[in-house]
Design a protein around this motif. Structure first.
Motif, PDB file in Angstrom:
ATOM      1  N   SER A  58       1.253  -0.860   0.130  1.00  0.00           N
ATOM      2  CA  SER A  58      -0.390  -0.028   0.299  1.00  0.00           C
ATOM      3  C   SER A  58       1.036   1.166   0.188  1.00  0.00           C
ATOM      4  CB  SER A  58      -0.643   0.162   0.541  1.00  0.00           C
ATOM      5  OG  SER A  58      -0.278  -0.894   1.839  1.00  0.00           O
ATOM      6  N   THR A  59       0.064   2.039  -0.513  1.00  0.00           N
ATOM      7  CA  THR A  59       1.426   3.725  -0.423  1.00  0.00           C
ATOM      8  C   THR A  59       0.474   5.094   1.003  1.00  0.00           C
ATOM      9  OG1 THR A  59       1.326   4.249  -2.327  1.00  0.00           O
ATOM     10  CG2 THR A  59       1.177   5.935  -1.167  1.00  0.00           C
ATOM     11  N   THR A  60       0.956   5.569   1.718  1.00  0.00           N
ATOM     12  CA  THR A  60       0.732   5.834   2.833  1.00  0.00           C
ATOM     13  C   THR A  60       1.024   7.867   3.133  1.00  0.00           C
ATOM     14  OG1 THR A  60       0.638   6.510   5.769  1.00  0.00           O
ATOM     15  CG2 THR A  60       2.690   5.441   4.616  1.00  0.00           C
ATOM     16  N   GLY A  64       2.848   9.801  -0.568  1.00  0.00           N
ATOM     17  CA  GLY A  64       3.177   8.213  -1.038  1.00  0.00           C
ATOM     18  C   GLY A  64       4.477   8.146  -1.498  1.00  0.00           C
ATOM     19  N   ASP A  65       3.714   7.606   0.319  1.00  0.00           N
ATOM     20  CA  ASP A  65       5.655   6.950   1.046  1.00  0.00           C
ATOM     21  C   ASP A  65       4.779   5.834   1.218  1.00  0.00           C
ATOM     22  OD1 ASP A  65       7.120   9.294   1.655  1.00  0.00           O
ATOM     23  OD2 ASP A  65       5.379   9.625   2.916  1.00  0.00           O
ATOM     24  N   PRO A  66       5.918   4.320   1.439  1.00  0.00           N
ATOM     25  CA  PRO A  66       5.946   3.113   1.549  1.00  0.00           C
ATOM     26  C   PRO A  66       5.023   3.112   2.638  1.00  0.00           C
ATOM     27  CG  PRO A  66       8.225   3.797   2.316  1.00  0.00           C
ATOM     28  CD  PRO A  66       7.544   4.786   1.886  1.00  0.00           C
ATOM     29  N   GLY A  93       0.076  -3.233  -6.115  1.00  0.00           N
ATOM     30  CA  GLY A  93       0.082  -2.228  -5.361  1.00  0.00           C
ATOM     31  C   GLY A  93      -1.704  -1.433  -5.303  1.00  0.00           C
ATOM     32  N   GLY A 125      -3.566   2.398  -3.442  1.00  0.00           N
ATOM     33  CA  GLY A 125      -3.435   3.420  -3.414  1.00  0.00           C
ATOM     34  C   GLY A 125      -4.731   4.215  -2.904  1.00  0.00           C
ATOM     35  N   ASN A 142       0.085  11.435  -5.110  1.00  0.00           N
ATOM     36  CA  ASN A 142       1.362  10.670  -5.497  1.00  0.00           C
ATOM     37  C   ASN A 142       0.568   8.829  -5.687  1.00  0.00           C
ATOM     38  OD1 ASN A 142       3.263  11.649  -5.993  1.00  0.00           O
ATOM     39  ND2 ASN A 142       3.314  12.487  -4.017  1.00  0.00           N
ATOM     40  N   CYS A 145      -0.459   4.889  -5.461  1.00  0.00           N
ATOM     41  CA  CYS A 145       0.316   3.900  -5.725  1.00  0.00           C
ATOM     42  C   CYS A 145       1.467   4.157  -5.598  1.00  0.00           C
ATOM     43  CB  CYS A 145      -0.517   3.028  -6.449  1.00  0.00           C
ATOM     44  SG  CYS A 145      -2.303   2.318  -6.185  1.00  0.00           S
ATOM     45  N   ASN A 146       2.310   5.233  -5.141  1.00  0.00           N
ATOM     46  CA  ASN A 146       3.372   5.446  -5.310  1.00  0.00           C
ATOM     47  C   ASN A 146       4.610   4.058  -4.600  1.00  0.00           C
ATOM     48  OD1 ASN A 146       5.472   7.224  -6.799  1.00  0.00           O
ATOM     49  ND2 ASN A 146       6.148   8.083  -4.484  1.00  0.00           N
ATOM     50  N   GLY A 147       4.060   4.127  -3.464  1.00  0.00           N
ATOM     51  CA  GLY A 147       4.833   2.816  -2.745  1.00  0.00           C
ATOM     52  C   GLY A 147       5.135   1.680  -3.967  1.00  0.00           C
TER      53      GLY A 147
END
Length: 646
Positions: free
Chosen positions: A66-68, A71-73, A104, A106, A112, A114-116
């Motif tokens: 996931s992304t938190t 856009g961070d992991p 992914g 998001g 951002n 689904c940037n993770g």
């Protein structure tokens, strides 16, 4: 080495997940369960436990991440992400042996999206790992199931080509392509059980509220409160925070909702009987949040452990159908979670029904507690920015002694809107948020300081950069309308204590509210910081100001700028100078859906339209290049955002 579709097949599959709220973990454990049923040697683990597996050609890897934040992991994937960056930078490893795929998760309400997952895919490809099945990016804004369901269903054929299985990867007996089960999201088999009744009791220290203040007028559109509380000494041992950090508040589910569910599920008579939660089989893990629990009662499970108001997922509806006695109700539930019922499910999802709403609608549905533990998401903390600075050490003590003394007692302040809303038609029922109304009730009618209140919290340092810079000379530009100003109150309090060396730095705050008479938060403090020079410029936008409102220094008639991005354009020359030539850090806090996107667009336009000499580093920059530059600045922590989807 062999490509992803040729060469010897792997002997096992590893499902690795990075999960912030439990969705990615739930999907990974579901896939693990299905893989084991299909005869695969498989395991699942959180990404930060990567040291428990040796990356080698004998395994196939399925990542669910996931992304938190911006856009961070997820928090439980940060160690793995640092490990990947480290080996990629050193070019010390080649993972051309790896065959992998990635799902992914998001939310397109955030820029951002689904940037993770995207960054993890890019990093794996950089290490020359090879995908055996195309990645997918699921959007929680429209429903994760729309992407998760077909991706999971399509995984097994390519997996069978690259990984050995005792059964050839075939579907279990009793299911077929034409069955109902093939048209809905796969449902995990029971993985937990409540077995042993025991007795236990425990207590923990909790903080006490020391001050509560309404920051808005009674006729304001939103009710905003500022609460200050003081953790007890035991909690104070972890009081190492810095402006920009947050903390989590763990609030209970409403007592009336819990009580009604216990009655509805036939658990009222045993509501306070402690139960032990254990996996059905050693090879099938239970969700992380349940894995370290001691004995708990059904009342505690519904009060503290399960999210009873989460937006329902298709897998949950499918599980409920299995425990519905009435044939017509069962048919409705199965249709609701089928592909054919996607439109109806979308409407159902928008209603945001609680668990009690669903069980009331389908009275013959009687799911056991074990299955609710399997399929409901965990109860999540609510996070709030710290709106004050940490206490300075007493000047008479040494640094180490001062740090210890300042951490023995300290205050934490935060700001929140009391969430209330109307459920969409046809229900049109007035609802309220879970945590903020509870906090308001907790603070009302009590003298301050209050006795110990049932308030549980934990500090959450911001590991993704959104903190006040410790460089005393670097300019900062803060953008935070509404309650987005909260972390900047901590910034400014800390800056007010700064050494003279920081007095030369420029500090700008762009703030916005609806009406200065009703909801200008912290007005006296902000204007005082500007008078004292802590703020170089305070720029305020009023979105609902009218000429009949009393004039203020920041208003300029009926055509004044309504939003913070309008003021950014008005001060474009200064903003360009600050962020380009003076290396200022940009901080944005608040709404992800509208404000943050408008601000990002405005900053890109400023980079393009600002007057420049030919020797300017961004002379002739295009809008697309400007947006790419802003993304680069995010990665360099020059442009930091702390956003929430309203």
């Amino acid at each position: 080495m062999a490509t992803s579709t040729t060469g010897p097949r792997a002997t096992d599959v590893v499902f690795m997940y990075g999960s912030q709220t439990g969705n990615a973990e739930s999907i990974a454990l579901n896939l693990l369960d299905q893989a084991q049923q299909r005869g695969y040697q498989a395991q699942a683990l959180v990404m930060d436990d990567y040291e428990k597996v040796a990356f080698h050609p004998q395994s196939v890897y399925v990542f669910v991440v996931s992304t938190t934040g911006d856009g961070d992991p997820p928090d439980n994937a940060t160690k793995f992400w640092r490990y990947l960056r480290r080996i990629a930078k050193k070019q010390s490893e080649n993972w051309s042996f790896m065959r992998y795929t990635l799902l992914g998760l998001g939310d397109t309400n955030y820029d951002n999206f689904c940037n993770g997952g995207k960054r993890l895919d890019e990093k794996l490809r950089e290490l020359q790992a090879k995908p055996f099945y195309p990645r997918a990016l699921a959007d929680d804004a429209t429903g994760l199931e729309e992407t998760v369901e077909p991706w999971c269903a399509g995984l097994w054929a390519p997996l069978a080509e690259v990984c050995q299985t005792k059964s050839g990867g075939k579907v279990l007996p009793g299911t077929s392509k034409g069955s109902t089960a093939e048209t809905v999201v796969p449902v995990p088999t029971p993985t937990t059980t409540t077995i042993t009744t025991t007795t236990s009791s425990s207590s923990s220290d909790v903080p006490r509220i020391t001050q509560a203040q309404y920051l808005t007028a009674p006729d304001a559109l939103k009710t905003t409160l500022a609460l200050t509380f003081q953790p007890l000494p035991a909690a104070g041992k972890s009081a190492d925070f810095w402006p920009g950090d947050a903390f989590g508040v763990i609030c209970p589910n409403p007592t009336p909702l819990v009580g009604a569910l216990l009655v509805r599920l036939g658990l009222a008579d045993t509501a306070d009987t402690p139960l032990t939660i254990a996996p059905v089989a050693e090879t099938t893990p239970i969700p992380t949040y349940l894995s370290h629990l001691g004995p708990v009662s059904p009342r505690t499970i519904f009060t503290d452990l399960l999210d009873l108001v989460a937006v329902p997922k298709k897998a949950f509806i499918r599980m409920l159908a299995d425990y519905t006695a009435d044939a017509e109700e069962k048919k409705q539930l199965l249709y609701l979670c089928s592909k054919q019922g996607a439109t109806l499910f979308s409407t159902f999802r928008d209603l945001r029904p609680t668990l009690l709403d669903i069980l009331t609608t389908f009275p013959s549905c009687q799911p056991p507690l074990e299955r609710l533990l399997d399929t409901l998401p965990p109860h999540q903390p609510r996070y709030y920015s710290v709106a004050n600075a940490p206490p300075p050490p007493p000047p008479s003590l040494s640094t180490s002694e001062g740090d210890e003394a300042s951490h023995s007692t300290f205050d934490l302040r935060f700001v929140f809107n009391v969430v209330q809303y109307d459920q969409p038609a046809p229900l049109v029922v007035k609802r309220e948020g879970l945590c903020t109304p509870w906090l308001e009730r907790l603070s009302l009618g009590r003298p301050f300081p209050t006795p110990t209140a049932p308030l549980h919290l934990f500090l959450k340092p911001n590991h993704h950069g959104f903190q006040l810079t410790r460089d005393p000379t670097r300019p900062i530009v803060m953008i935070g309308p509404g309650t987005g100003v909260a972390p900047f109150m901590g910034f400014l309090e800390q800056l007010a204590r700064s050494t003279p060396a920081s007095a030369s730095r420029e500090t700008w705050l762009f703030y916005g509210c609806r009406d200065p008479r009703k909801d200008y938060l912290f007005r006296d403090q902000l204007e005082g910081y500007e008078r004292d020079g802590v703020l170089s410029r305070l720029v305020v936008a009023y979105s609902r100001y009218s000429p009949s409102s009393p004039p203020t220094p920041a208003t300029e008639g009926a055509e004044h700028p309504r939003y913070v991005q309008h003021h950014l354009r008005r001060h474009a020359a200064d903003i360009y100078r600050l962020i380009v030539h003076d290396n200022a850090i940009i901080y944005v806090c608040g709404d992800a859906l509208n404000m943050a996107r408008d601000v990002n667009e405005t900053l890109a336009e400023i980079l393009v339209q600002a007057e420049k000499n030919e020797d300017d580093p961004h002379f002739g920059i295009t809008l697309m290049d400007a947006k790419k530059l802003l993304v680069q600045w995010m990665q360099e922590h020059r442009y930091l955002r702390d956003l929430v989807s309203q």
